[in-house]
Write a protein that holds these residues in place. Structure first.
Motif, PDB file in Angstrom:
ATOM      1  N   LEU A 169       6.840   5.300   6.380  1.00  0.00           N
ATOM      2  CA  LEU A 169       5.923   4.189   6.627  1.00  0.00           C
ATOM      3  C   LEU A 169       6.106   3.106   5.577  1.00  0.00           C
ATOM      4  O   LEU A 169       6.051   1.910   5.896  1.00  0.00           O
ATOM      5  CB  LEU A 169       4.480   4.688   6.623  1.00  0.00           C
ATOM      6  CG  LEU A 169       3.401   3.636   6.874  1.00  0.00           C
ATOM      7  CD1 LEU A 169       3.590   2.977   8.237  1.00  0.00           C
ATOM      8  CD2 LEU A 169       2.007   4.256   6.776  1.00  0.00           C
TER       9      LEU A 169
ATOM     10  N   ILE B 173       6.914  -0.753   6.583  1.00  0.00           N
ATOM     11  CA  ILE B 173       6.075  -1.901   6.225  1.00  0.00           C
ATOM     12  C   ILE B 173       6.892  -2.970   5.512  1.00  0.00           C
ATOM     13  O   ILE B 173       6.699  -4.178   5.747  1.00  0.00           O
ATOM     14  CB  ILE B 173       4.880  -1.447   5.363  1.00  0.00           C
ATOM     15  CG1 ILE B 173       3.907  -0.610   6.211  1.00  0.00           C
ATOM     16  CG2 ILE B 173       4.152  -2.650   4.773  1.00  0.00           C
ATOM     17  CD1 ILE B 173       2.741  -0.046   5.424  1.00  0.00           C
TER      18      ILE B 173
ATOM     19  N   SER C 291       8.641  -4.883   8.269  1.00  0.00           N
ATOM     20  CA  SER C 291       7.911  -5.025   9.536  1.00  0.00           C
ATOM     21  C   SER C 291       7.607  -6.460   9.917  1.00  0.00           C
ATOM     22  O   SER C 291       7.438  -6.779  11.097  1.00  0.00           O
ATOM     23  CB  SER C 291       6.589  -4.254   9.465  1.00  0.00           C
ATOM     24  OG  SER C 291       5.738  -4.830   8.484  1.00  0.00           O
TER      25      SER C 291
ATOM     26  N   GLN D  88       2.869   1.759  14.623  1.00  0.00           N
ATOM     27  CA  GLN D  88       2.662   1.770  13.168  1.00  0.00           C
ATOM     28  C   GLN D  88       1.641   0.751  12.668  1.00  0.00           C
ATOM     29  O   GLN D  88       1.376   0.702  11.455  1.00  0.00           O
ATOM     30  CB  GLN D  88       3.985   1.538  12.401  1.00  0.00           C
ATOM     31  CG  GLN D  88       5.121   2.457  12.795  1.00  0.00           C
ATOM     32  CD  GLN D  88       4.958   3.870  12.292  1.00  0.00           C
ATOM     33  OE1 GLN D  88       3.859   4.341  12.077  1.00  0.00           O
ATOM     34  NE2 GLN D  88       6.070   4.548  12.093  1.00  0.00           N
TER      35      GLN D  88
ATOM     36  N   SER E 149      -0.354   1.257   9.131  1.00  0.00           N
ATOM     37  CA  SER E 149      -0.138   0.263   8.078  1.00  0.00           C
ATOM     38  C   SER E 149      -1.461  -0.294   7.578  1.00  0.00           C
ATOM     39  O   SER E 149      -1.650  -0.509   6.369  1.00  0.00           O
ATOM     40  CB  SER E 149       0.746  -0.869   8.612  1.00  0.00           C
ATOM     41  OG  SER E 149       2.006  -0.386   9.041  1.00  0.00           O
TER      42      SER E 149
END
Length: 204
Positions: free
Chosen positions: A58, A62, A65, A142, A146
């Protein structure tokens, strides 16, 4: 599970009364008939702010992203998005009650944007050093995860002591969520209430 049934909305859904109930560890949910009940489970789920898990995958996601994160922005829109599902405990009456909490500075949110479009977020209620997480939503992969990481980071910066997430789920386990007894939970509440902090004015 102990719960109080909502029999007079004008009383139990007043902002001052709601905060009093939240401060005791209770939280509201509307049942299938739209009746709002207050719950006080004997087992509580929290994400330890000093011992949470930030999944490596993750973190990498991020970074690339293109997500933009905002705090206390379009909060009621986030609530409505959380309620917009086939089965929901967030009734119209509860949405109105949350708006009352927002007006008094108790309702807060993290929103996730991609190319200026709201794609995810979460909201919750605060009282001193405690954040009572309520719900989250995601329109793309996600986004809600996030938002949760950004919430945890902000709570740590602002010196919060408690992140209450109500019930354990596989989604929350990956962030280090644990179940604790109500006695331990009450200890954390007392610690949180000794902290003078505010989500809204705390800045990075």
């Amino acid at each position: 599970m102990t719960h109080w049934k909502e029999t007079e909305y004008n009383t139990l859904l007043k902002p001052g009364v709601m905060i009093m109930l939240y401060a005791r560890g209770a939280f509201p949910m509307a049942n299938q008939n739209g009746i709002i009940e207050w719950y006080l489970p004997e087992t509580r789920t929290i994400i330890p702010l000093d011992n949470y898990n930030y999944p490596r995958s993750l973190r990498k996601f991020i970074e690339h992203s293109g997500f933009e994160f905002k705090y206390d922005f379009e909060t009621m829109e986030i609530v409505r998005n959380c309620a917009n599902r086939d089965e929901t405990w967030i009734s119209g009456e509860l949405i109105k009650a949350y708006e009352g909490l927002l007006n008094l500075g108790y309702l807060h949110s993290v929103s996730v944007y991609l190319e200026d479009r709201l794609v995810g977020g979460l909201y919750g209620v605060t009282f001193k050093g405690a954040f009572f997480g309520e719900s989250m939503f995601s329109k793309i992969s996600q986004a809600s995860k996030s938002a949760l990481i950004k919430l945890i980071e902000r709570l740590n910066v602002c010196n919060f002591a408690l992140l209450d997430v109500q019930f354990q789920t596989d989604h929350l386990k990956m962030f280090g969520a644990v179940e604790i007894s109500f006695e331990k939970y009450q200890e954390l509440l007392l610690k949180a209430y000794s902290i003078d902090t505010q989500f809204k004015i705390c800045v990075f």
